[in-house]
Design a protein around this motif. Sequence first.
Motif, PDB file in Angstrom:
ATOM      1  N   TYR A  34       0.830  -1.203   0.000  1.00 10.06           N
ATOM      2  CA  TYR A  34       0.000   0.000   0.000  1.00 10.06           C
ATOM      3  C   TYR A  34       0.869   1.259   0.000  1.00 10.06           C
ATOM      4  CZ  TYR A  34      -3.083   3.696   1.614  1.00 10.06           C
ATOM      5  OH  TYR A  34      -3.767   4.879   1.722  1.00 10.06           O
ATOM      6  N   GLN A  35       1.899   1.265   0.819  1.00 10.17           N
ATOM      7  CA  GLN A  35       2.792   2.427   0.866  1.00 10.17           C
ATOM      8  C   GLN A  35       3.529   2.604  -0.456  1.00 10.17           C
ATOM      9  OE1 GLN A  35       4.723   0.970   4.441  1.00 10.17           O
ATOM     10  NE2 GLN A  35       4.074   2.789   5.580  1.00 10.17           N
ATOM     11  N   ALA A  36       3.847   1.492  -1.118  1.00 10.68           N
ATOM     12  CA  ALA A  36       4.502   1.587  -2.422  1.00 10.68           C
ATOM     13  C   ALA A  36       3.575   2.220  -3.450  1.00 10.68           C
ATOM     14  CB  ALA A  36       4.943   0.200  -2.888  1.00 10.68           C
ATOM     15  N   VAL A  37       2.295   1.859  -3.389  1.00 14.38           N
ATOM     16  CA  VAL A  37       1.315   2.452  -4.298  1.00 14.38           C
ATOM     17  C   VAL A  37       1.170   3.941  -4.017  1.00 14.38           C
ATOM     18  CG1 VAL A  37      -1.150   2.502  -4.880  1.00 14.38           C
ATOM     19  CG2 VAL A  37       0.062   0.318  -4.748  1.00 14.38           C
ATOM     20  N   VAL A  38       1.156   4.316  -2.753  1.00 11.47           N
ATOM     21  CA  VAL A  38       1.104   5.745  -2.398  1.00 11.47           C
ATOM     22  C   VAL A  38       2.327   6.459  -2.943  1.00 11.47           C
ATOM     23  CG1 VAL A  38       1.174   7.379  -0.484  1.00 11.47           C
ATOM     24  CG2 VAL A  38      -0.326   5.383  -0.355  1.00 11.47           C
ATOM     25  N   GLN A  39       3.491   5.812  -2.831  1.00 11.33           N
ATOM     26  CA  GLN A  39       4.721   6.407  -3.351  1.00 11.33           C
ATOM     27  C   GLN A  39       4.642   6.590  -4.865  1.00 11.33           C
ATOM     28  OE1 GLN A  39       8.174   4.281  -2.029  1.00 11.33           O
ATOM     29  NE2 GLN A  39       9.618   5.691  -2.963  1.00 11.33           N
ATOM     30  N   ALA A  40       3.868   5.734  -5.516  1.00 11.38           N
ATOM     31  CA  ALA A  40       3.692   5.823  -6.967  1.00 11.38           C
ATOM     32  C   ALA A  40       2.535   6.737  -7.347  1.00 11.38           C
ATOM     33  CB  ALA A  40       3.477   4.431  -7.551  1.00 11.38           C
TER      34      ALA A  40
END
Length: 240
Positions: free
Chosen positions: A148-154
């Motif tokens: 989820y945090q990776a998606v936010v980073q993207a």
Amino acid sequence: MMLDRRHLLLTFGAAALAGCGAIPRPEPIVGDAAFTDIGFADWTDAEPEYLLYPGDEIEVALPTAAELTRTIRVGPDGRIALPLIGQVMAADRTLMELSQVVSDAYVGKLVRPVVEVSVRTAGPINIWVDGEVRTPGVYVMAGDISAYQAVVQAGGLLPSAKAQSAALIRRGPGGSRMLKVIDVRAIRGRTDALRRGDIVFVPRSTLGELAAFFTQFKAALPIGFSYSINGANGSGFANF
């Protein structure tokens, strides 16, 4: 920090999914029949043995020939250069494997080629985020982050994203590929951290269509998540 999108390992074209009929979403269980022919291994959360990557700084010590000991960084091509033996492939090998390879290379040059390899500083830990996110690309993990945090980073999810049918692809034992279906919105706050080389793909279609897409482009998926691999379209180059 996002790297140039030209270096994105997977080029999941939306056009490839056009025209596919809606297929009921199967249960999100790894090894499901929808993925039988893709070649993914059964999922395991076991920590694999560390593999060397470009950018890692390592020490190659020779206790019986201390003057040959070197602290060296693994190059972009995955190789290191050592005295007397020259170029040696280090990337995608364990410390023990590299120790044995270097020791064998020194046979005939040293009386007792004892070699000890250790990691001084790990290089960048890259992950891939692709699909229905605002800024797909290759990202460097600054610390432990979830999908989820990776998606936010993207840049977050696009309105067309099927967040409940996202795919997490990871290197498994022996260089195999593992796939797990996840709901990226349902893992907020969880401590399940991504690992080096993980791929998070958020589709805009059903899981069944995603399975068909992976089957069609399975040659583009990294078999061993090796230190470098050609892009899906035959061009581009991705370094870990």
